[in-house]
Design an enzyme around this catalytic site. Structure first.
Site, short mmCIF file in Angstrom:
data_model
loop_
_atom_site.label_atom_id
_atom_site.label_comp_id
_atom_site.label_asym_id
_atom_site.label_seq_id
_atom_site.Cartn_x
_atom_site.Cartn_y
_atom_site.Cartn_z
CB THR A 21 50.34 48.91 39.26
OG1 THR A 21 49.18 48.34 39.91
CG2 THR A 21 51.08 47.80 38.57
CG LEU B 244 44.30 38.68 47.22
CD1 LEU B 244 44.63 39.78 48.20
CD2 LEU B 244 45.32 37.56 47.31
NE ARG B 245 36.81 39.50 50.05
CZ ARG B 245 35.78 38.82 50.56
NH1 ARG B 245 34.71 39.43 50.96
NH2 ARG B 245 35.83 37.50 50.65
CG PHE C 69 31.30 45.87 48.35
CD1 PHE C 69 31.52 44.58 48.79
CD2 PHE C 69 32.39 46.71 48.23
CE1 PHE C 69 32.79 44.13 49.11
CE2 PHE C 69 33.67 46.28 48.55
CZ PHE C 69 33.86 44.98 48.99
N GLY D 85 29.47 54.61 54.79
CA GLY D 85 30.51 54.83 55.78
C GLY D 85 31.32 56.06 55.46
N GLY E 234 38.48 53.19 51.07
CA GLY E 234 39.90 53.51 51.04
C GLY E 234 40.68 52.29 50.61
CB CYS F 59 42.49 47.72 45.65
SG CYS F 59 43.85 46.76 46.30
C1 UGA Z 1 39.35 45.24 46.91
C2 UGA Z 1 38.41 44.22 46.24
O1 UGA Z 1 37.31 43.94 47.11
C3 UGA Z 1 39.15 42.91 45.94
O2 UGA Z 1 38.30 42.02 45.23
C4 UGA Z 1 40.37 43.25 45.07
O3 UGA Z 1 41.13 42.10 44.77
C5 UGA Z 1 41.25 44.23 45.82
O4 UGA Z 1 40.50 45.42 46.10
C6 UGA Z 1 42.42 44.55 44.93
O5 UGA Z 1 42.22 45.17 43.88
O6 UGA Z 1 43.54 44.09 45.20
P1 UGA Z 1 40.31 45.57 49.40
O7 UGA Z 1 40.86 46.86 48.91
O8 UGA Z 1 41.18 44.65 50.18
O9 UGA Z 1 39.74 44.68 48.17
O10 UGA Z 1 39.07 45.92 50.34
P2 UGA Z 1 37.49 45.89 50.25
O11 UGA Z 1 36.99 44.85 51.16
O12 UGA Z 1 37.03 45.84 48.84
O13 UGA Z 1 37.13 47.32 50.86
C7 UGA Z 1 37.52 48.51 50.19
C8 UGA Z 1 36.99 49.73 50.89
O14 UGA Z 1 35.58 49.80 50.73
C9 UGA Z 1 37.23 49.75 52.40
O15 UGA Z 1 37.60 51.07 52.78
C10 UGA Z 1 35.91 49.37 52.99
O16 UGA Z 1 35.69 49.86 54.29
C11 UGA Z 1 34.96 50.05 51.98
N1 UGA Z 1 33.60 49.47 51.96
C12 UGA Z 1 33.40 48.17 51.61
C13 UGA Z 1 32.53 50.28 52.27
O17 UGA Z 1 32.67 51.48 52.57
N2 UGA Z 1 31.27 49.75 52.23
C14 UGA Z 1 31.04 48.45 51.89
O18 UGA Z 1 29.86 48.05 51.86
C15 UGA Z 1 32.13 47.65 51.57
#
Ligand code: UGA
Length: 467
Positions: free
Chosen positions: A100, A167-168, A262, A266, A270, A273
């Site tokens: 989506t 899920l991540r 979280f 940084g 990105g 999601c």
């Molecule tokens: C995210 C959500 O965490 C999941 O729960 C959700 O299911 C998923 O989107 C989705 O909607 O499908 P994801 O995109 O795989 O998961 O990655 P994240 O681990 O959430 O990280 C997202 C971004 O945030 C990355 O660029 C990461 O580097 C950044 N981030 C994360 C930070 O800059 N600082 C943090 O403390 C944590």
């Protein structure tokens, strides 16, 4: 594989399930449902991806999926096809896991979902339960039920339920088997057990109406985005004040009401999601006359993160035109090869536009791009570089030999956008390290002055007291 589960997974009542879409969400769901004991047929329309799956190959970088594929693919538990008629043979339960993606204005493009639902419902010979796993705005399940009913054969009933995925990427299998919660939105109580029964009864369940379930996903991702942007805002303030954001945010996160997850500053969040769902949340709010100021602020802070990196490089190098800059890390986060909305890729493109000769390394991601030269070894990548920028917190970038890097580089500027370089570890190397929120400022005078002024009995304060 067992390391990906907290305990052995309890059994479920085996169900025949059709999963539509073999992307991160669909493929993870398919292999994990097979592992739980269900019989899964996965429909994938992309010919290259399907061919890979039929050969038993996993087309994404995701720990644990290979092992489950090896165990179940080709057995009665797991098969792949592009033929919806074959997939829907004797199947009542369908998981819709198609993309989506966002439109340029932030509204989600739900056309793949509409097409997928129409396809499976046209092929269904009996009643069908469509379970929407894709992230969708509230109201989508109801709309899909109306749309799908128009494609059903005479006498075939269609019910649509919401079961958002949390899920991540990079931890998808672990997250599937160790969920914080399973959210199920369904308005038809008779069909409820068909959805909840897909998962072990011990897993925490939030059962609600469909709009609420859909909003849980948008709100959760928006909150995560707000939290990261808050951390980035604090980090910016730390730079101006000469404070250490790692200590500040560790101190903040240890408050159990806040939590440390979280809160890592940084280069901005990105991936496919968080940016998409934040935009979707805002679009949904605006569609009902609300402006979502918190969510919009998170977007603004996130877009400023890249500007801040470019500014730091200009401070360190002067004009960027003609400079050689190496980027370590193109995946949007460690543990994945995904570069969708990746800060590293975005930085490379922005630098190339400013006339920089960009080289990049990533242990997994290999995007097709003309903005930079991809190099397979990080030390090779920095040869002759004026500056090095670390954009993804891959564990191997914490172990880099800094002396060797310095020998290969021409300049001594290291911009560590993910705070993986220990300042003490590089103290003996001729590097100027710029982190995120790690006290760039050495001029404390302007910072000291306001508190001092606020302590003195000056006119404005007296005036305020006497009023
Ligand atoms: C995210 C959500 O965490 C999941 O729960 C959700 O299911 C998923 O989107 C989705 O909607 O499908 P994801 O995109 O795989 O998961 O990655 P994240 O681990 O959430 O990280 C997202 C971004 O945030 C990355 O660029 C990461 O580097 C950044 N981030 C994360 C930070 O800059 N600082 C943090 O403390 C944590």
């Amino acid at each position: 594989m067992d390391s990906l589960k907290k305990t052995s997974v309890p059994s479920v009542r085996a169900t025949k399930v059709c999963v539509v879409g073999a992307g991160y969400v669909g493929l993870t769901a398919a292999v994990c449902l097979a592992e739980l004991g269900h019989s899964v047929v996965c429909v994938e329309s992309n010919p290259q991806r399907l061919a890979a799956l039929l050969r038993g190959e996993v087309p994404i970088h995701e720990p644990g999926i290979d092992e489950l594929m090896n165990r179940h693919a080709g057995t009665e538990r797991l098969s792949f096809t592009d033929d919806v008629e074959v997939a829907m043979d004797d199947v009542q339960v369908v998981l819709l896991c198609v993309g989506t993606p966002p439109r340029p204005d932030g509204e989600p493009d739900l056309r793949q979902l509409g097409r997928a639902a129409a396809g499976v419902v046209s092929a269904a010979r009996g009643d069908v339960l469509l379970i929407v796993k894709s992230t969708v705005p509230p109201g989508s399940c109801e709309a899909l039920e109306l749309l799908a009913a128009g494609h059903a054969r005479e006498g075939v009933n269609v019910v649509v339920a919401s079961n958002p995925e949390f899920l991540r990427e990079g931890q998808a299998v672990w997250d599937f088997f160790n969920p914080d919660r399973v959210v199920v939105g369904i308005d038809d109580p008779q069909m409820q057990d068909l959805v909840t029964g897909l998962y072990p009864a011990q897993w925490p369940l939030v059962l609600c109406d469909r709009r609420s379930a859909e909003l849980v996903k948008y709100a959760a991702n928006t909150f995560l985005a707000v939290k990261i942007s808050f951390a980035n805002e604090v980090a910016q303030l730390c730079e101006a004040l000469g404070a250490d954001s790692q200590k500040v945010l560790a101190g903040v996160g240890l408050d159990a009401r806040i939590g440390g997850a979280f809160l890592s500053p940084g280069p901005g969040f990105g991936g496919s999601c968080l940016p998409k769902d934040l935009g979707g949340f805002i679009a949904v709010a605006q569609s009902v006359g609300q402006s979502a100021p918190l969510a919009r602020a998170a977007q603004v802070v996130n877009s400023e993160a890249l500007d801040s990196i470019l500014r730091k490089l200009e401070v360190a190098l002067g004009s960027l035109q003609g400079k050689r800059i190496t980027i370590l890390g193109l995946a949007f986060k460690p543990g994945t090869g995904d570069v969708r909305f990746s800060p590293g890729l975005g930085l490379g493109e922005a630098l190339a536009q400013r006339g920089v000769l960009v080289r990049a390394h990533d242990p997994v991601a290999a995007p097709v791009t003309t903005s930079m030269e991809l190099v397979s070894d990080p030390y090779q990548a920095v040869v002759g570089a004026d500056a090095l920028v670390i954009m993804t917190a891959w564990p191997q970038y914490r172990e880099l030999d800094h002396e060797r890097l310095r020998e290969e580089m021409k300049g001594h500027v290291v911009l560590d956008a993910v705070n993986v370089v220990g300042i003490d570890e590089v103290a003996h190397v001729d590097f100027d390290v710029y982190g995120v929120g790690r006290g760039l400022s050495t001029d404390f005078a302007p910072v000291l002055w306001p508190p001092l002024e606020w302590m003195l009995d000056s006119e404005p304060h007296n005036a305020a007291v006497s009023r």
